[in-house]
Design a protein around this motif. Structure first.
Motif, PDB file in Angstrom:
ATOM      1  N   TYR A   5     -14.989 -25.945  14.944  1.00 32.39           N
ATOM      2  CA  TYR A   5     -14.882 -26.633  16.226  1.00 32.39           C
ATOM      3  C   TYR A   5     -16.249 -27.142  16.676  1.00 32.39           C
ATOM      4  O   TYR A   5     -17.278 -26.656  16.221  1.00 32.39           O
ATOM      5  CB  TYR A   5     -14.302 -25.699  17.281  1.00 32.39           C
ATOM      6  CG  TYR A   5     -13.014 -25.018  16.836  1.00 32.39           C
ATOM      7  CD1 TYR A   5     -11.901 -25.765  16.468  1.00 32.39           C
ATOM      8  CD2 TYR A   5     -12.930 -23.640  16.764  1.00 32.39           C
ATOM      9  CE1 TYR A   5     -10.735 -25.142  16.054  1.00 32.39           C
ATOM     10  CE2 TYR A   5     -11.758 -23.008  16.354  1.00 32.39           C
ATOM     11  CZ  TYR A   5     -10.671 -23.764  16.005  1.00 32.39           C
ATOM     12  OH  TYR A   5      -9.519 -23.156  15.584  1.00 32.39           O
ATOM     13  N   VAL A  11     -10.486 -25.781  24.270  1.00 34.45           N
ATOM     14  CA  VAL A  11      -9.772 -24.817  23.441  1.00 34.45           C
ATOM     15  C   VAL A  11      -8.974 -23.878  24.334  1.00 34.45           C
ATOM     16  O   VAL A  11      -9.105 -23.906  25.556  1.00 34.45           O
ATOM     17  CB  VAL A  11     -10.750 -23.996  22.561  1.00 34.45           C
ATOM     18  CG1 VAL A  11     -11.454 -24.887  21.558  1.00 34.45           C
ATOM     19  CG2 VAL A  11     -11.757 -23.233  23.403  1.00 34.45           C
ATOM     20  N   THR A  14      -6.329 -17.581  21.619  1.00 37.52           N
ATOM     21  CA  THR A  14      -5.115 -17.280  20.848  1.00 37.52           C
ATOM     22  C   THR A  14      -4.722 -15.816  20.976  1.00 37.52           C
ATOM     23  O   THR A  14      -3.622 -15.432  20.590  1.00 37.52           O
ATOM     24  CB  THR A  14      -5.301 -17.623  19.358  1.00 37.52           C
ATOM     25  OG1 THR A  14      -6.388 -16.861  18.835  1.00 37.52           O
ATOM     26  CG2 THR A  14      -5.549 -19.103  19.165  1.00 37.52           C
ATOM     27  N   GLN A  69     -13.698 -17.740  15.384  1.00 33.94           N
ATOM     28  CA  GLN A  69     -12.835 -18.903  15.113  1.00 33.94           C
ATOM     29  C   GLN A  69     -11.361 -18.596  15.277  1.00 33.94           C
ATOM     30  O   GLN A  69     -10.594 -19.419  15.762  1.00 33.94           O
ATOM     31  CB  GLN A  69     -13.089 -19.450  13.696  1.00 33.94           C
ATOM     32  CG  GLN A  69     -14.382 -20.159  13.564  1.00 33.94           C
ATOM     33  CD  GLN A  69     -14.613 -20.811  12.229  1.00 33.94           C
ATOM     34  OE1 GLN A  69     -15.261 -21.838  12.197  1.00 33.94           O
ATOM     35  NE2 GLN A  69     -14.150 -20.243  11.144  1.00 33.94           N
ATOM     36  N   ASP A  70     -10.936 -17.396  14.864  1.00 33.24           N
ATOM     37  CA  ASP A  70      -9.524 -17.046  14.926  1.00 33.24           C
ATOM     38  C   ASP A  70      -9.055 -16.659  16.330  1.00 33.24           C
ATOM     39  O   ASP A  70      -7.862 -16.452  16.543  1.00 33.24           O
ATOM     40  CB  ASP A  70      -9.233 -15.918  13.958  1.00 33.24           C
ATOM     41  CG  ASP A  70      -9.437 -16.325  12.515  1.00 33.24           C
ATOM     42  OD1 ASP A  70      -9.414 -17.542  12.231  1.00 33.24           O
ATOM     43  OD2 ASP A  70      -9.619 -15.437  11.657  1.00 33.24           O
ATOM     44  N   GLU A  73      -8.204 -21.910  19.631  1.00 31.70           N
ATOM     45  CA  GLU A  73      -7.633 -23.073  18.955  1.00 31.70           C
ATOM     46  C   GLU A  73      -7.763 -24.278  19.875  1.00 31.70           C
ATOM     47  O   GLU A  73      -7.859 -24.118  21.098  1.00 31.70           O
ATOM     48  CB  GLU A  73      -6.172 -22.829  18.585  1.00 31.70           C
ATOM     49  CG  GLU A  73      -5.250 -22.684  19.771  1.00 31.70           C
ATOM     50  CD  GLU A  73      -3.825 -22.338  19.410  1.00 31.70           C
ATOM     51  OE1 GLU A  73      -3.545 -22.095  18.225  1.00 31.70           O
ATOM     52  OE2 GLU A  73      -2.968 -22.315  20.328  1.00 31.70           O
TER      53      GLU A  73
END
Length: 75
Positions: A5, A11, A14, A69-70, A73
């Motif tokens: 990103y 974002v 998540t 990162q996980d 999103e």
């Protein structure tokens, strides 16, 4: 370091994000951000030992949280 990103990207979380001790104004393990909450990437750092990108995301009420990162999103 491979980033997924960019700075300024909108974002959303998540997963629920809890205080790992890096937010002294909140209780340890307090819920900081709920899954689905929107934010904006304001900086990208790196965990040097693991070559892992850390996304600094500003969520509501100027709450700034480091995310993997996980954990985020694109909106």
């Amino acid at each position: 370091m491979s980033v997924r990103y960019d700075w300024g990207m909108r974002v959303r979380a998540t997963v629920d994000l809890f205080n790992d001790g890096s937010h002294p104004g909140h209780e340890p393990q307090a819920l900081l951000v709920k899954a689905g909450d929107p934010g904006e990437i304001v900086q990208i750092g790196e965990h040097v030992e693991t070559d892992t990108p850390i996304y600094i995301v500003e969520f509501a009420q100027n709450l700034v949280v480091g995310c993997l990162q996980d954990e985020i999103e694109p909106v």
